[in-house]
Motif scaffolding. Structure first.
Motif, PDB file in Angstrom:
ATOM      1  N   HIS A 355     -45.145  16.558 -98.625  1.00  0.00           N
ATOM      2  CA  HIS A 355     -44.437  16.940 -97.407  1.00  0.00           C
ATOM      3  C   HIS A 355     -44.928  16.156 -96.196  1.00  0.00           C
ATOM      4  O   HIS A 355     -44.207  16.016 -95.205  1.00  0.00           O
ATOM      5  N   GLU A 356     -46.163  15.631 -96.278  1.00  0.00           N
ATOM      6  CA  GLU A 356     -46.693  14.842 -95.172  1.00  0.00           C
ATOM      7  C   GLU A 356     -45.819  13.613 -94.924  1.00  0.00           C
ATOM      8  O   GLU A 356     -45.637  13.188 -93.777  1.00  0.00           O
ATOM      9  N   LEU A 357     -45.278  13.037 -95.997  1.00  0.00           N
ATOM     10  CA  LEU A 357     -44.406  11.865 -95.838  1.00  0.00           C
ATOM     11  C   LEU A 357     -43.097  12.250 -95.163  1.00  0.00           C
ATOM     12  O   LEU A 357     -42.552  11.492 -94.350  1.00  0.00           O
ATOM     13  N   ILE A 358     -42.568  13.429 -95.509  1.00  0.00           N
ATOM     14  CA  ILE A 358     -41.342  13.893 -94.862  1.00  0.00           C
ATOM     15  C   ILE A 358     -41.591  14.148 -93.384  1.00  0.00           C
ATOM     16  O   ILE A 358     -40.762  13.803 -92.526  1.00  0.00           O
ATOM     17  N   ARG A 359     -42.753  14.725 -93.064  1.00  0.00           N
ATOM     18  CA  ARG A 359     -43.071  15.052 -91.673  1.00  0.00           C
ATOM     19  C   ARG A 359     -43.268  13.800 -90.821  1.00  0.00           C
ATOM     20  O   ARG A 359     -43.173  13.857 -89.601  1.00  0.00           O
ATOM     21  N   ARG A 360     -43.578  12.677 -91.442  1.00  0.00           N
ATOM     22  CA  ARG A 360     -43.634  11.435 -90.671  1.00  0.00           C
ATOM     23  C   ARG A 360     -42.245  11.050 -90.152  1.00  0.00           C
ATOM     24  O   ARG A 360     -42.113  10.479 -89.070  1.00  0.00           O
ATOM     25  N   ILE A 361     -41.234  11.400 -90.935  1.00  0.00           N
ATOM     26  CA  ILE A 361     -39.852  11.052 -90.564  1.00  0.00           C
ATOM     27  C   ILE A 361     -39.208  12.171 -89.760  1.00  0.00           C
ATOM     28  O   ILE A 361     -38.512  11.926 -88.762  1.00  0.00           O
ATOM     29  N   ILE A 362     -39.434  13.410 -90.189  1.00  0.00           N
ATOM     30  CA  ILE A 362     -38.890  14.593 -89.497  1.00  0.00           C
ATOM     31  C   ILE A 362     -40.073  15.442 -89.055  1.00  0.00           C
ATOM     32  O   ILE A 362     -40.554  16.288 -89.815  1.00  0.00           O
ATOM     33  N   PRO A 363     -40.595  15.245 -87.849  1.00  0.00           N
ATOM     34  CA  PRO A 363     -41.774  15.985 -87.392  1.00  0.00           C
ATOM     35  C   PRO A 363     -41.549  17.489 -87.420  1.00  0.00           C
ATOM     36  O   PRO A 363     -40.417  17.973 -87.313  1.00  0.00           O
ATOM     37  N   LYS A 364     -42.640  18.239 -87.554  1.00  0.00           N
ATOM     38  CA  LYS A 364     -42.577  19.695 -87.599  1.00  0.00           C
ATOM     39  C   LYS A 364     -41.952  20.230 -86.318  1.00  0.00           C
ATOM     40  O   LYS A 364     -42.308  19.830 -85.211  1.00  0.00           O
ATOM     41  N   GLY A 365     -40.989  21.138 -86.451  1.00  0.00           N
ATOM     42  CA  GLY A 365     -40.297  21.712 -85.300  1.00  0.00           C
ATOM     43  C   GLY A 365     -39.075  20.930 -84.873  1.00  0.00           C
ATOM     44  O   GLY A 365     -38.284  21.407 -84.049  1.00  0.00           O
ATOM     45  N   LYS A 366     -38.879  19.731 -85.404  1.00  0.00           N
ATOM     46  CA  LYS A 366     -37.714  18.919 -85.074  1.00  0.00           C
ATOM     47  C   LYS A 366     -36.473  19.487 -85.747  1.00  0.00           C
ATOM     48  O   LYS A 366     -36.460  19.762 -86.942  1.00  0.00           O
ATOM     49  N   SER A 367     -35.409  19.652 -84.996  1.00  0.00           N
ATOM     50  CA  SER A 367     -34.185  20.222 -85.544  1.00  0.00           C
ATOM     51  C   SER A 367     -33.548  19.286 -86.562  1.00  0.00           C
ATOM     52  O   SER A 367     -33.494  18.067 -86.364  1.00  0.00           O
ATOM     53  N   MET A 368     -33.056  19.865 -87.648  1.00  0.00           N
ATOM     54  CA  MET A 368     -32.322  19.110 -88.660  1.00  0.00           C
ATOM     55  C   MET A 368     -30.825  19.436 -88.624  1.00  0.00           C
ATOM     56  O   MET A 368     -30.090  19.065 -89.537  1.00  0.00           O
TER      57      MET A 368
END
Length: 430
Positions: A355-368
């Protein structure tokens, strides 16, 4: 004597543990059975990933001899004096060779570190029993026991088959309930709750007057489709199943949230190849999870589904509370779903680390909310093309396609990205 432990009892347990009382001694002091004290400590203790005085947290079995440097790839690492990464507080999160060293004392009575003489010099994961946290957890279980749906998925489907067509015909819930009381044993208010929570197919917008009212602001508890979903699916059952099926592949499942209440990702991680699937969902509910698995089943077929998902390990989120629809499709059992202990994400570290790799692209709290599945397909392509040391510098894309073929990859439209073209930051989706 009260049947349940109270806050004063828990304060006493914490005090006695700190003073190195045995479980038998604590049981005698509180006039309780030893098993009651043992269960209380095991179930309501919390893990702590903190280091000790002058040393950062490091739970790797190689922490004494490791000579790796700058494994996070950051040229501006705070490690200015060219020290080894084992002294860094983010070492365990970035190292592909990380293997957790778990203290053997945690598997023995009293199962916690409260009275351990070594805790002030230990850098491993620790476990503490704290009265305040234990009481809060107990009170939360009491609330949860009074929420949810006290019926099986089959009973719920029968109610849905009655209510939804009548709502679509323009009938009110009061009219439907008044004329069908003998068909379902729930109140009119309960039917409204089912519609509010999207547990049945009928929607608020289909009700003649409901959409005219502004909803009240209140804390919403997650609904579990079937509160008995944990039966024979707990982590102990998982360990027993793995013991009997030693060569079976493990698949882990989790949710990645963006903005609270917005779109979320369902992530499915194949631990043997580090390959991850991602599905964008409009809401974090069980229906959207089962729809994702049904889509995969329809796309690849029964045999491939059975091969890819022999075992699914996930957490206790309400979105995963309908395991029957994942395990059994068209009357055939194809997989086995198991659940980790509550608040124990460390039991599935592979998916958490990925999930760390996903969070590099979509930071925590960022709306999807503005993203589409095509955007997530692009994220999957880049993340799965990123080489890993534990795969001998191969990518999950190569490892997965070699072992399982390209059928699922082609269905999802995942592409292999040239190593020099991989982007793992928010610019990928701009």
């Amino acid at each position: 004597m009260a049947k349940h432990l109270n806050f004063d009892n828990r304060l006493d347990i914490e005090k006695y543990l700190k003073n190195n009382y045995s479980l038998s001694e604590i049981a005698r002091e509180l006039n309780r059975h030893k098993s009651t004290i043992s269960r209380e400590i095991i179930l309501r203790s919390n893990f702590s990933k903190k280091g000790c005085y002058g040393r950062n947290y490091n739970a790797c079995i190689y922490r004494y001899d490791c000579d790796l440097k700058k494994i996070c790839g950051n040229d501006y690492c705070s490690n200015k004096h060219n020290k080894f990464c084992r002294f860094c507080d983010i070492c365990n999160n970035n190292c592909d060779y990380f293997s957790e060293d778990i203290c053997s004392k945690l598997s023995k009575s009293p199962y916690v570190c409260n009275g351990c003489d070594d805790r002030r010099k230990c850098t491993l994961t620790k476990k503490f029993y704290l009265a305040k946290d234990a009481q809060k957890d107990y009170e939360g279980i009491l609330v949860e026991s009074r929420s949810g749906i006290e019926m099986s998925p089959e009973e719920l489907q029968r109610i849905n088959d009655i209510v939804t067509p009548l709502v679509n015909n323009g009938q009110s819930i009061h009219h439907i309930h008044s004329n069908n009381k003998d068909s379902f044993m729930v109140s009119e208010k309960t039917l409204y709750n089912y519609i509010d929570k999207q547990i049945i197919s009928a929607k608020n917008i289909d009700l003649p007057r409901k959409i005219k009212y502004r909803p009240r602001k209140k804390f919403q508890m997650g609904y579990k489709v079937d509160k008995s979903c944990l039966k024979n699916r707990r982590y102990d059952d998982y360990l027993e199943f793995i013991k009997e099926n030693k060569d079976i592949s493990i698949v882990q499942m989790d949710t990645v949230e963006g903005r609270k209440g917005g779109k979320v990702l369902l992530t499915i991680h194949f631990t043997d190849t580090s390959f991850m699937l991602m599905f964008l969902r409009d809401a974090n509910d069980s229906r959207s999870v089962t729809e994702c698995f049904r889509w995969v089943y329809d796309a690849i077929g029964s045999a491939e589904y059975r091969t890819l998902f022999p075992v699914l390990l996930t957490d206790n989120g309400s979105e995963f509370s309908d395991p029957d629809k994942i395990e059994i499709i068209n009357g055939e059992k194809l997989t086995n779903v198991f659940y980790c202990y509550p608040y124990s994400a460390f039991l599935k570290p592979e998916i958490e680390n990925n999930h760390e790799l996903i969070r590099r692209i979509i930071p925590k709290g960022k709306s999807m909310d503005k993203l589409t599945q095509d955007d997530i397909r692009l994220v999957m392509s880049h993340v799965n093309s990123y080489t890993r040391k534990k795969l001998n510098d191969h990518s999950p894309f190569d490892a997965f396609s070699t072992r399982y073929g390209f059928k699922l990859i082609d269905v999802l439209g995942i592409k292999r990205i040239n190593p020099n073209d991989i982007i793992l930051n928010p610019n990928l989706l701009k």
